[in-house]
Design a protein around this motif. Structure first.
Motif, PDB file in Angstrom:
ATOM      1  N   MET A  40     -33.015  18.083  12.833  1.00 20.02           N
ATOM      2  CA  MET A  40     -32.602  17.446  11.576  1.00 20.02           C
ATOM      3  C   MET A  40     -33.748  16.583  11.052  1.00 20.02           C
ATOM      4  O   MET A  40     -34.385  15.844  11.797  1.00 20.02           O
ATOM      5  CB  MET A  40     -31.353  16.588  11.795  1.00 20.02           C
ATOM      6  N   THR A  41     -34.022  16.702   9.754  1.00 17.00           N
ATOM      7  CA  THR A  41     -35.110  15.957   9.143  1.00 17.00           C
ATOM      8  C   THR A  41     -34.761  14.480   9.024  1.00 17.00           C
ATOM      9  O   THR A  41     -33.670  14.117   8.593  1.00 17.00           O
ATOM     10  CB  THR A  41     -35.408  16.522   7.739  1.00 17.00           C
ATOM     11  N   GLY A  42     -35.701  13.611   9.406  1.00 15.39           N
ATOM     12  CA  GLY A  42     -35.483  12.181   9.320  1.00 15.39           C
ATOM     13  C   GLY A  42     -35.686  11.649   7.915  1.00 15.39           C
ATOM     14  O   GLY A  42     -36.219  12.346   7.042  1.00 15.39           O
ATOM     15  N   PRO A  43     -35.291  10.420   7.665  1.00 19.89           N
ATOM     16  CA  PRO A  43     -35.483   9.804   6.348  1.00 19.89           C
ATOM     17  C   PRO A  43     -36.968   9.741   5.981  1.00 19.89           C
ATOM     18  O   PRO A  43     -37.833   9.570   6.853  1.00 19.89           O
ATOM     19  CB  PRO A  43     -34.900   8.401   6.527  1.00 19.89           C
ATOM     20  N   ILE A  44     -37.255   9.872   4.712  1.00 21.34           N
ATOM     21  CA  ILE A  44     -38.643   9.869   4.267  1.00 21.34           C
ATOM     22  C   ILE A  44     -39.309   8.520   4.546  1.00 21.34           C
ATOM     23  O   ILE A  44     -40.517   8.449   4.781  1.00 21.34           O
ATOM     24  CB  ILE A  44     -38.716  10.251   2.767  1.00 21.34           C
ATOM     25  N   SER A  45     -38.533   7.448   4.564  1.00 21.44           N
ATOM     26  CA  SER A  45     -39.103   6.135   4.862  1.00 21.44           C
ATOM     27  C   SER A  45     -39.655   6.079   6.285  1.00 21.44           C
ATOM     28  O   SER A  45     -40.700   5.455   6.543  1.00 21.44           O
ATOM     29  CB  SER A  45     -38.058   5.035   4.658  1.00 21.44           C
ATOM     30  N   GLU A  46     -38.966   6.740   7.221  1.00 22.85           N
ATOM     31  CA  GLU A  46     -39.447   6.769   8.601  1.00 22.85           C
ATOM     32  C   GLU A  46     -40.752   7.560   8.705  1.00 22.85           C
ATOM     33  O   GLU A  46     -41.670   7.178   9.444  1.00 22.85           O
ATOM     34  CB  GLU A  46     -38.387   7.375   9.521  1.00 22.85           C
ATOM     35  N   SER A  47     -40.826   8.662   7.985  1.00 18.79           N
ATOM     36  CA  SER A  47     -42.060   9.451   7.996  1.00 18.79           C
ATOM     37  C   SER A  47     -43.213   8.660   7.408  1.00 18.79           C
ATOM     38  O   SER A  47     -44.340   8.711   7.919  1.00 18.79           O
ATOM     39  CB  SER A  47     -41.856  10.760   7.224  1.00 18.79           C
ATOM     40  N   TRP A  48     -42.951   7.912   6.349  1.00 20.21           N
ATOM     41  CA  TRP A  48     -44.007   7.079   5.766  1.00 20.21           C
ATOM     42  C   TRP A  48     -44.501   6.043   6.776  1.00 20.21           C
ATOM     43  O   TRP A  48     -45.711   5.791   6.880  1.00 20.21           O
ATOM     44  CB  TRP A  48     -43.503   6.380   4.501  1.00 20.21           C
ATOM     45  N   THR A  49     -43.599   5.451   7.533  1.00 18.18           N
ATOM     46  CA  THR A  49     -44.005   4.470   8.541  1.00 18.18           C
ATOM     47  C   THR A  49     -44.911   5.117   9.583  1.00 18.18           C
ATOM     48  O   THR A  49     -45.952   4.549   9.967  1.00 18.18           O
ATOM     49  CB  THR A  49     -42.778   3.854   9.221  1.00 18.18           C
ATOM     50  N   ARG A  50     -44.554   6.294  10.045  1.00 23.52           N
ATOM     51  CA  ARG A  50     -45.373   7.009  11.023  1.00 23.52           C
ATOM     52  C   ARG A  50     -46.740   7.347  10.450  1.00 23.52           C
ATOM     53  O   ARG A  50     -47.771   7.190  11.118  1.00 23.52           O
ATOM     54  CB  ARG A  50     -44.650   8.279  11.468  1.00 23.52           C
ATOM     55  N   ILE A  51     -46.766   7.812   9.206  1.00 26.01           N
ATOM     56  CA  ILE A  51     -48.033   8.159   8.558  1.00 26.01           C
ATOM     57  C   ILE A  51     -48.901   6.924   8.370  1.00 26.01           C
ATOM     58  O   ILE A  51     -50.109   6.936   8.656  1.00 26.01           O
ATOM     59  CB  ILE A  51     -47.762   8.852   7.209  1.00 26.01           C
ATOM     60  N   GLU A  52     -48.308   5.848   7.907  1.00 26.35           N
ATOM     61  CA  GLU A  52     -49.063   4.605   7.710  1.00 26.35           C
ATOM     62  C   GLU A  52     -49.663   4.108   9.025  1.00 26.35           C
ATOM     63  O   GLU A  52     -50.842   3.700   9.059  1.00 26.35           O
ATOM     64  CB  GLU A  52     -48.145   3.526   7.123  1.00 26.35           C
ATOM     65  N   ASN A  53     -48.880   4.136  10.085  1.00 34.90           N
ATOM     66  CA  ASN A  53     -49.370   3.658  11.382  1.00 34.90           C
ATOM     67  C   ASN A  53     -50.551   4.497  11.856  1.00 34.90           C
ATOM     68  O   ASN A  53     -51.540   3.962  12.390  1.00 34.90           O
ATOM     69  CB  ASN A  53     -48.248   3.692  12.420  1.00 34.90           C
ATOM     70  N   TRP A  54     -50.450   5.805  11.678  1.00 36.96           N
ATOM     71  CA  TRP A  54     -51.549   6.678  12.103  1.00 36.96           C
ATOM     72  C   TRP A  54     -52.796   6.434  11.255  1.00 36.96           C
ATOM     73  O   TRP A  54     -53.910   6.327  11.781  1.00 36.96           O
ATOM     74  CB  TRP A  54     -51.109   8.141  12.015  1.00 36.96           C
ATOM     75  N   LEU A  55     -52.611   6.358   9.941  1.00 38.11           N
ATOM     76  CA  LEU A  55     -53.757   6.137   9.055  1.00 38.11           C
ATOM     77  C   LEU A  55     -54.451   4.814   9.348  1.00 38.11           C
ATOM     78  O   LEU A  55     -55.687   4.727   9.346  1.00 38.11           O
ATOM     79  CB  LEU A  55     -53.315   6.172   7.592  1.00 38.11           C
ATOM     80  N   ALA A  56     -53.666   3.771   9.582  1.00 36.36           N
ATOM     81  CA  ALA A  56     -54.247   2.454   9.843  1.00 36.36           C
ATOM     82  C   ALA A  56     -55.163   2.491  11.061  1.00 36.36           C
ATOM     83  O   ALA A  56     -56.204   1.819  11.094  1.00 36.36           O
ATOM     84  CB  ALA A  56     -53.142   1.419  10.046  1.00 36.36           C
ATOM     85  N   GLU A  57     -54.817   3.313  12.059  1.00 36.69           N
ATOM     86  CA  GLU A  57     -55.619   3.373  13.284  1.00 36.69           C
ATOM     87  C   GLU A  57     -56.768   4.363  13.201  1.00 36.69           C
ATOM     88  O   GLU A  57     -57.875   4.070  13.667  1.00 36.69           O
ATOM     89  CB  GLU A  57     -54.723   3.737  14.470  1.00 36.69           C
ATOM     90  N   TYR A  58     -56.536   5.537  12.592  1.00 37.39           N
ATOM     91  CA  TYR A  58     -57.518   6.613  12.678  1.00 37.39           C
ATOM     92  C   TYR A  58     -58.229   6.931  11.366  1.00 37.39           C
ATOM     93  O   TYR A  58     -59.325   7.510  11.388  1.00 37.39           O
ATOM     94  CB  TYR A  58     -56.854   7.880  13.200  1.00 37.39           C
ATOM     95  N   ALA A  59     -57.631   6.618  10.237  1.00 37.93           N
ATOM     96  CA  ALA A  59     -58.244   6.907   8.929  1.00 37.93           C
ATOM     97  C   ALA A  59     -58.052   5.698   8.016  1.00 37.93           C
ATOM     98  O   ALA A  59     -57.359   5.769   6.994  1.00 37.93           O
ATOM     99  CB  ALA A  59     -57.627   8.159   8.314  1.00 37.93           C
ATOM    100  N   PRO A  60     -58.685   4.560   8.366  1.00 34.11           N
ATOM    101  CA  PRO A  60     -58.424   3.319   7.621  1.00 34.11           C
ATOM    102  C   PRO A  60     -58.819   3.369   6.149  1.00 34.11           C
ATOM    103  O   PRO A  60     -58.240   2.645   5.336  1.00 34.11           O
ATOM    104  CB  PRO A  60     -59.246   2.280   8.392  1.00 34.11           C
ATOM    105  N   ALA A  61     -59.778   4.223   5.789  1.00 35.63           N
ATOM    106  CA  ALA A  61     -60.152   4.314   4.375  1.00 35.63           C
ATOM    107  C   ALA A  61     -59.011   4.911   3.557  1.00 35.63           C
ATOM    108  O   ALA A  61     -58.743   4.479   2.431  1.00 35.63           O
ATOM    109  CB  ALA A  61     -61.411   5.152   4.212  1.00 35.63           C
ATOM    110  N   THR A  62     -58.339   5.899   4.129  1.00 35.58           N
ATOM    111  CA  THR A  62     -57.178   6.480   3.445  1.00 35.58           C
ATOM    112  C   THR A  62     -56.024   5.490   3.409  1.00 35.58           C
ATOM    113  O   THR A  62     -55.336   5.350   2.385  1.00 35.58           O
ATOM    114  CB  THR A  62     -56.740   7.781   4.140  1.00 35.58           C
TER     115      THR A  62
END
Length: 215
Positions: free
Chosen positions: A1-23
């Protein structure tokens, strides 16, 4: 089952902050609700809830950002950009041809996976674009594809892609989050971080020196 889009944004933000800070730094702040209301006024109907939730998280990217967030080197666009892109694309829509073909156009789209007749359809709302002028559109039509995500560009028209990530905007964002976290390819695209610490997506196969490295 697909999770809420807000949860996906949190996961994406956390990853970007650590590995792709310019993005991560280029993500725009939340959209002004007045801008969302203005889009809805322009297109003549409410935006689907997942798109509204996404815009209220990030109103696209800051100006001049050259990276991407979505596979195919697309980047989400702001509410104001959505209105402008919608006005541009609908200028290419041939309503007379669409009315003449009627349900045949929809049936061909479902069967063949692409349609030039639907290009610029006023209920296919642009939500992301690439540097080449292609768009990702969110289907707002009150039919079977409502909520589905398609690619759209001038030559091929609208393309109905089969991968499950295109079934909805939440599914797309969840698939992106999972691909980033696992380093696994997504529908033939691999997440890569360039020398300027920006995320983009490279088609497979990758050269060994361009794979994603994480400690």
């Amino acid at each position: 089952m697909t999770g809420p889009i807000s949860e996906s944004w949190t996961r994406i933000e956390n990853w970007l902050a650590e590995y792709a800070p310019a993005t991560y730094a280029a993500l725009a702040p939340p959209a002004d609700p007045a801008d969302i209301a203005a889009v809805e006024h322009v297109i003549g109907h409410p935006l689907l809830k997942p798109l509204v939730v996404s815009l209220l998280r990030h109103d696209g990217f800051l100006n001049q950002f050259r990276g991407s967030l979505l596979p195919g080197r697309y980047r989400p666009i702001s509410a104001r950009e959505i209105a402008a892109a919608w006005q541009l694309l609908t200028g290419f829509y041939d309503k007379c041809e669409a009315d003449e073909k009627g349900k045949e156009a929809d049936n061909d789209f479902m069967k063949l996976g692409f349609s030039s007749v639907l290009y610029g359809h006023p209920q296919l709302i642009p939500i992301a674009r690439d540097l080449g002028g292609g768009h990702i559109v969110l289907d707002h039509r009150p039919e079977i594809d409502r909520g589905r995500v398609h690619e759209a560009e001038a030559v091929e028209g609208v393309m109905r892609l089969s991968h499950e990530m295109w079934t909805s905007l939440p599914a797309l964002m969840e698939a992106i989050a999972t691909s980033l976290e696992t380093g696994q390819p997504l529908n033939g695209n691999m997440p890569v971080v360039d020398e300027e610490q920006r995320l983009y997506w490279d088609s497979i196969p990758l050269r060994n020196d361009r794979t994603l490295h994480r400690s």
